[in-house]
Structure formats: C-alpha cells, structure tokens
Write a protein that holds these residues in place. Structure first.
Motif, PDB file in Angstrom:
ATOM      1  N   LEU A 189       0.829  -1.204   0.000  1.00 16.30           N
ATOM      2  CA  LEU A 189       0.000   0.000   0.000  1.00 16.30           C
ATOM      3  C   LEU A 189       0.865   1.257   0.000  1.00 16.30           C
ATOM      4  O   LEU A 189       0.599   2.212  -0.741  1.00 16.30           O
ATOM      5  CB  LEU A 189      -0.920  -0.017   1.231  1.00 16.30           C
ATOM      6  CG  LEU A 189      -1.869   1.178   1.408  1.00 16.30           C
ATOM      7  CD1 LEU A 189      -2.831   1.277   0.239  1.00 16.30           C
ATOM      8  CD2 LEU A 189      -2.640   1.049   2.720  1.00 16.30           C
ATOM      9  N   ILE A 190       1.894   1.260   0.830  1.00 18.06           N
ATOM     10  CA  ILE A 190       2.802   2.404   0.922  1.00 18.06           C
ATOM     11  C   ILE A 190       3.483   2.653  -0.423  1.00 18.06           C
ATOM     12  O   ILE A 190       3.584   3.787  -0.893  1.00 18.06           O
ATOM     13  CB  ILE A 190       3.861   2.174   2.032  1.00 18.06           C
ATOM     14  CG1 ILE A 190       3.203   2.268   3.416  1.00 18.06           C
ATOM     15  CG2 ILE A 190       5.011   3.173   1.927  1.00 18.06           C
ATOM     16  CD1 ILE A 190       4.060   1.746   4.547  1.00 18.06           C
ATOM     17  N   HIS A 191       3.966   1.571  -1.051  1.00 16.65           N
ATOM     18  CA  HIS A 191       4.654   1.690  -2.337  1.00 16.65           C
ATOM     19  C   HIS A 191       3.731   2.303  -3.389  1.00 16.65           C
ATOM     20  O   HIS A 191       4.126   3.228  -4.129  1.00 16.65           O
ATOM     21  CB  HIS A 191       5.135   0.306  -2.782  1.00 16.65           C
ATOM     22  CG  HIS A 191       5.828   0.301  -4.110  1.00 16.65           C
ATOM     23  ND1 HIS A 191       7.092   0.824  -4.290  1.00 16.65           N
ATOM     24  CD2 HIS A 191       5.419  -0.154  -5.331  1.00 16.65           C
ATOM     25  CE1 HIS A 191       7.442   0.692  -5.565  1.00 16.65           C
ATOM     26  NE2 HIS A 191       6.449   0.108  -6.209  1.00 16.65           N
ATOM     27  N   GLN A 192       2.489   1.810  -3.458  1.00 11.62           N
ATOM     28  CA  GLN A 192       1.538   2.291  -4.459  1.00 11.62           C
ATOM     29  C   GLN A 192       1.163   3.757  -4.212  1.00 11.62           C
ATOM     30  O   GLN A 192       1.161   4.574  -5.136  1.00 11.62           O
ATOM     31  CB  GLN A 192       0.282   1.415  -4.449  1.00 11.62           C
ATOM     32  CG  GLN A 192       0.511  -0.002  -4.958  1.00 11.62           C
ATOM     33  CD  GLN A 192      -0.649  -0.934  -4.650  1.00 11.62           C
ATOM     34  OE1 GLN A 192      -1.634  -0.535  -4.023  1.00 11.62           O
ATOM     35  NE2 GLN A 192      -0.534  -2.191  -5.074  1.00 11.62           N
ATOM     36  N   PHE A 193       0.857   4.081  -2.956  1.00 12.77           N
ATOM     37  CA  PHE A 193       0.392   5.434  -2.632  1.00 12.77           C
ATOM     38  C   PHE A 193       1.522   6.443  -2.770  1.00 12.77           C
ATOM     39  O   PHE A 193       1.318   7.575  -3.196  1.00 12.77           O
ATOM     40  CB  PHE A 193      -0.187   5.468  -1.219  1.00 12.77           C
ATOM     41  CG  PHE A 193      -1.215   6.565  -1.029  1.00 12.77           C
ATOM     42  CD1 PHE A 193      -2.525   6.361  -1.416  1.00 12.77           C
ATOM     43  CD2 PHE A 193      -0.864   7.776  -0.474  1.00 12.77           C
ATOM     44  CE1 PHE A 193      -3.480   7.359  -1.255  1.00 12.77           C
ATOM     45  CE2 PHE A 193      -1.807   8.785  -0.298  1.00 12.77           C
ATOM     46  CZ  PHE A 193      -3.121   8.575  -0.694  1.00 12.77           C
ATOM     47  N   LYS A 194       2.750   6.026  -2.410  1.00 12.13           N
ATOM     48  CA  LYS A 194       3.906   6.916  -2.528  1.00 12.13           C
ATOM     49  C   LYS A 194       4.141   7.282  -3.995  1.00 12.13           C
ATOM     50  O   LYS A 194       4.376   8.451  -4.326  1.00 12.13           O
ATOM     51  CB  LYS A 194       5.146   6.241  -1.948  1.00 12.13           C
ATOM     52  CG  LYS A 194       6.369   7.153  -1.891  1.00 12.13           C
ATOM     53  CD  LYS A 194       7.529   6.425  -1.259  1.00 12.13           C
ATOM     54  CE  LYS A 194       8.758   6.608  -2.086  1.00 12.13           C
ATOM     55  NZ  LYS A 194       9.882   5.812  -1.706  1.00 12.13           N
ATOM     56  N   ASN A 195       4.083   6.276  -4.878  1.00 16.13           N
ATOM     57  CA  ASN A 195       4.257   6.541  -6.312  1.00 16.13           C
ATOM     58  C   ASN A 195       3.179   7.485  -6.834  1.00 16.13           C
ATOM     59  O   ASN A 195       3.456   8.396  -7.634  1.00 16.13           O
ATOM     60  CB  ASN A 195       4.223   5.235  -7.108  1.00 16.13           C
ATOM     61  CG  ASN A 195       5.488   4.420  -6.920  1.00 16.13           C
ATOM     62  OD1 ASN A 195       6.506   4.942  -6.457  1.00 16.13           O
ATOM     63  ND2 ASN A 195       5.442   3.146  -7.270  1.00 16.13           N
ATOM     64  N   TYR A 196       1.952   7.267  -6.359  1.00 15.90           N
ATOM     65  CA  TYR A 196       0.833   8.129  -6.776  1.00 15.90           C
ATOM     66  C   TYR A 196       1.069   9.574  -6.321  1.00 15.90           C
ATOM     67  O   TYR A 196       0.911  10.515  -7.102  1.00 15.90           O
ATOM     68  CB  TYR A 196      -0.469   7.584  -6.195  1.00 15.90           C
ATOM     69  CG  TYR A 196      -1.651   8.515  -6.331  1.00 15.90           C
ATOM     70  CD1 TYR A 196      -2.204   8.794  -7.577  1.00 15.90           C
ATOM     71  CD2 TYR A 196      -2.203   9.125  -5.211  1.00 15.90           C
ATOM     72  CE1 TYR A 196      -3.281   9.652  -7.709  1.00 15.90           C
ATOM     73  CE2 TYR A 196      -3.279   9.991  -5.332  1.00 15.90           C
ATOM     74  CZ  TYR A 196      -3.814  10.254  -6.577  1.00 15.90           C
ATOM     75  OH  TYR A 196      -4.870  11.114  -6.708  1.00 15.90           O
ATOM     76  N   LEU A 197       1.487   9.751  -5.065  1.00 14.91           N
ATOM     77  CA  LEU A 197       1.708  11.099  -4.542  1.00 14.91           C
ATOM     78  C   LEU A 197       2.897  11.787  -5.215  1.00 14.91           C
ATOM     79  O   LEU A 197       2.885  13.007  -5.420  1.00 14.91           O
ATOM     80  CB  LEU A 197       1.932  11.054  -3.028  1.00 14.91           C
ATOM     81  CG  LEU A 197       0.715  10.728  -2.159  1.00 14.91           C
ATOM     82  CD1 LEU A 197       1.071  10.813  -0.673  1.00 14.91           C
ATOM     83  CD2 LEU A 197      -0.457  11.672  -2.451  1.00 14.91           C
ATOM     84  N   LEU A 198       3.929  11.012  -5.548  1.00 21.62           N
ATOM     85  CA  LEU A 198       5.081  11.599  -6.240  1.00 21.62           C
ATOM     86  C   LEU A 198       4.668  12.148  -7.605  1.00 21.62           C
ATOM     87  O   LEU A 198       5.125  13.232  -8.017  1.00 21.62           O
ATOM     88  CB  LEU A 198       6.191  10.553  -6.400  1.00 21.62           C
ATOM     89  CG  LEU A 198       7.014  10.251  -5.145  1.00 21.62           C
ATOM     90  CD1 LEU A 198       7.928   9.046  -5.377  1.00 21.62           C
ATOM     91  CD2 LEU A 198       7.840  11.470  -4.725  1.00 21.62           C
ATOM     92  N   ILE A 199       3.797  11.407  -8.299  1.00 16.83           N
ATOM     93  CA  ILE A 199       3.292  11.885  -9.596  1.00 16.83           C
ATOM     94  C   ILE A 199       2.480  13.165  -9.403  1.00 16.83           C
ATOM     95  O   ILE A 199       2.625  14.140 -10.147  1.00 16.83           O
ATOM     96  CB  ILE A 199       2.445  10.790 -10.282  1.00 16.83           C
ATOM     97  CG1 ILE A 199       3.336   9.615 -10.688  1.00 16.83           C
ATOM     98  CG2 ILE A 199       1.699  11.348 -11.487  1.00 16.83           C
ATOM     99  CD1 ILE A 199       2.584   8.364 -11.098  1.00 16.83           C
ATOM    100  N   GLU A 200       1.617  13.166  -8.356  1.00 17.63           N
ATOM    101  CA  GLU A 200       0.804  14.354  -8.061  1.00 17.63           C
ATOM    102  C   GLU A 200       1.695  15.550  -7.714  1.00 17.63           C
ATOM    103  O   GLU A 200       1.398  16.687  -8.091  1.00 17.63           O
ATOM    104  CB  GLU A 200      -0.158  14.061  -6.911  1.00 17.63           C
ATOM    105  CG  GLU A 200      -1.276  13.095  -7.257  1.00 17.63           C
ATOM    106  CD  GLU A 200      -2.187  13.635  -8.358  1.00 17.63           C
ATOM    107  OE1 GLU A 200      -2.634  14.802  -8.253  1.00 17.63           O
ATOM    108  OE2 GLU A 200      -2.429  12.902  -9.323  1.00 17.63           O
ATOM    109  N   LYS A 201       2.775  15.306  -6.995  1.00 16.52           N
ATOM    110  CA  LYS A 201       3.700  16.385  -6.604  1.00 16.52           C
ATOM    111  C   LYS A 201       4.398  16.959  -7.834  1.00 16.52           C
ATOM    112  O   LYS A 201       4.546  18.184  -7.963  1.00 16.52           O
ATOM    113  CB  LYS A 201       4.744  15.857  -5.605  1.00 16.52           C
ATOM    114  CG  LYS A 201       5.641  16.937  -5.017  1.00 16.52           C
ATOM    115  CD  LYS A 201       6.551  16.344  -3.958  1.00 16.52           C
ATOM    116  CE  LYS A 201       7.390  17.418  -3.279  1.00 16.52           C
ATOM    117  NZ  LYS A 201       8.284  18.140  -4.193  1.00 16.52           N
ATOM    118  N   ILE A 202       4.808  16.075  -8.746  1.00 20.64           N
ATOM    119  CA  ILE A 202       5.453  16.542  -9.983  1.00 20.64           C
ATOM    120  C   ILE A 202       4.478  17.397 -10.781  1.00 20.64           C
ATOM    121  O   ILE A 202       4.836  18.461 -11.315  1.00 20.64           O
ATOM    122  CB  ILE A 202       5.928  15.334 -10.832  1.00 20.64           C
ATOM    123  CG1 ILE A 202       7.117  14.646 -10.146  1.00 20.64           C
ATOM    124  CG2 ILE A 202       6.326  15.770 -12.239  1.00 20.64           C
ATOM    125  CD1 ILE A 202       7.469  13.286 -10.721  1.00 20.64           C
TER     126      ILE A 202
END
Length: 212
Positions: A189-202
């Motif tokens: 869950l952490i891996h998936q959500f972290k990747n999602y948030l990194l994309i949102e941050k970019i």
C-alpha cells in the motif's frame, strides 16, 4: 504519535502526506480547494492514521515478543567452582538439539562454558518435553523409593509449566505471523500510494513553475 517508531518507507510517505496537507491548507485559505484536492487530502489523512495505528500495533507486538524471549532465567553456575556470583555472559550458541543456550565466563576460575539449558521459552518447551520423557523412563527402572517419590512429584510440576507456557507461545506466534502478513500488505500500500503522490507532486511543481 511522534514517539511511535516508523520504518524508513513509512517516514517517507508521511513526509509526502504532510506536503499535501500543507498544500491543502493553503488552498483552503485562498478558497481554491477543489473537490479533487479535498478527496486527496482525506485519503492522505486516512492513510496517515492507518500508518500510525499499524506502527503502534507493531511496537506493542514486538515489545511483548521481546519480553517473552527474556522470560527464561538461567540460574547458571560455574561447573568448576559451582558459584554464580562471578559469571559474565559471553554470548549465545546452539547445542546439539538446536536449542539456543547462553555461554559464560567465570571470572573467578577463568573458565568458559555453555549452560546447557535453553535461553528462550520456545526451546525450553522442547527441553521440558524431553526431560519429562526421560524422567518417566527412569521411573521404570528406579529402585530407590525416595528417588521415585521425588521424580513422581516433579513430573506433574513440569507438566504444569508446559501447560501454562504453550498457550502463551502459541498466541505470540500467531500475533507475529499476523503482523508479518500485515507488514507485507502495508508495504504494498505504501509503495503504491507513494508513487501516486510523487506523480501528483510533480504535476503540482510543473503547474506552479513561473513562466519565463
């Protein structure tokens, strides 16, 4: 909640969540908080609560496990002088049965030895089971009445120790197995959500870059 130990990937995700929480607070002040931002903020807050709840549960289970591992007291004595007051624990070794046992050095005699009793309750169960069998076998041949009476009295006491110890160890094992499964689930869950948030941050960083 700051005193709850977190793993590295949990800390990284918390930092990202805090970034989006601050971003949402700024948007709320300016009246620009969209429904999409609001949903993301709620998802972040829910996940942060979930992370801390999981970390707290992990700490409780591992603390209980650690205390259980130390519940066995050796009462070791030097084989040379038969005393315990000058013993220093050297380390841990594994004996011929696969049990972990403590090694000591007697500072009085300068003797190093292994105390041939398990240093943990899991191996102690195996030791007690074997010891009880040996006592029961010895009764078949023992002629001395006093020794027989002593042995017959000792066996139920040892069985009672096993009876009390086994459920505690079983519960601990089940808790640790369930924790390991939850850890794998949370890591995914952490891996998936972290990747999602990194994309949102970019996307946010790109959107907020000033024009030349």
């Amino acid at each position: 909640m700051n005193n709850i130990p977190l793993k590295a990937n949990e800390k990284e995700l918390i930092k990202l969540i805090r970034f989006f929480s601050k971003r949402a607070a700024l948007l709320m002040e300016s009246g620009e908080l969209s429904q999409e931002h609001e949903q993301l903020t709620k998802a972040c807050q829910n996940l942060e609560d979930q992370l801390y709840s999981h970390a707290q549960n992990r700490t409780i289970i591992l603390d209980k496990r650690e205390r259980l591992e130390k519940v066995i007291e050796d009462n070791a004595q030097c084989p040379k002088c038969q005393k315990a007051d000058m013993l220093k624990k050297n380390g841990i070794t594994t004996n011929e049965h696969g049990w972990k046992c403590n090694t000591y050095r007697c500072r009085r005699c300068n003797t190093t030895f292994t105390w041939n009793r398990p240093n943990n309750p899991w191996h102690m169960v195996e030791f007690l089971e074997m010891y009880i069998q040996e006592l029961e076998q010895s009764l078949l041949q023992e002629q001395n009445e006093e020794i027989r009476q002593h042995t017959e009295a000792a066996i139920p006491q040892l069985q009672e120790s096993l009876y009390r110890l086994n459920p505690v160890l079983q519960t601990s094992n089940e808790e640790v197995e369930a924790l390991a499964e939850k850890e794998r689930e949370m890591d995914r869950l952490i891996h998936q959500f972290k990747n999602y948030l990194l994309i949102e941050k970019i996307k946010l960083d790109t959107y907020e870059e000033p024009e030349e």
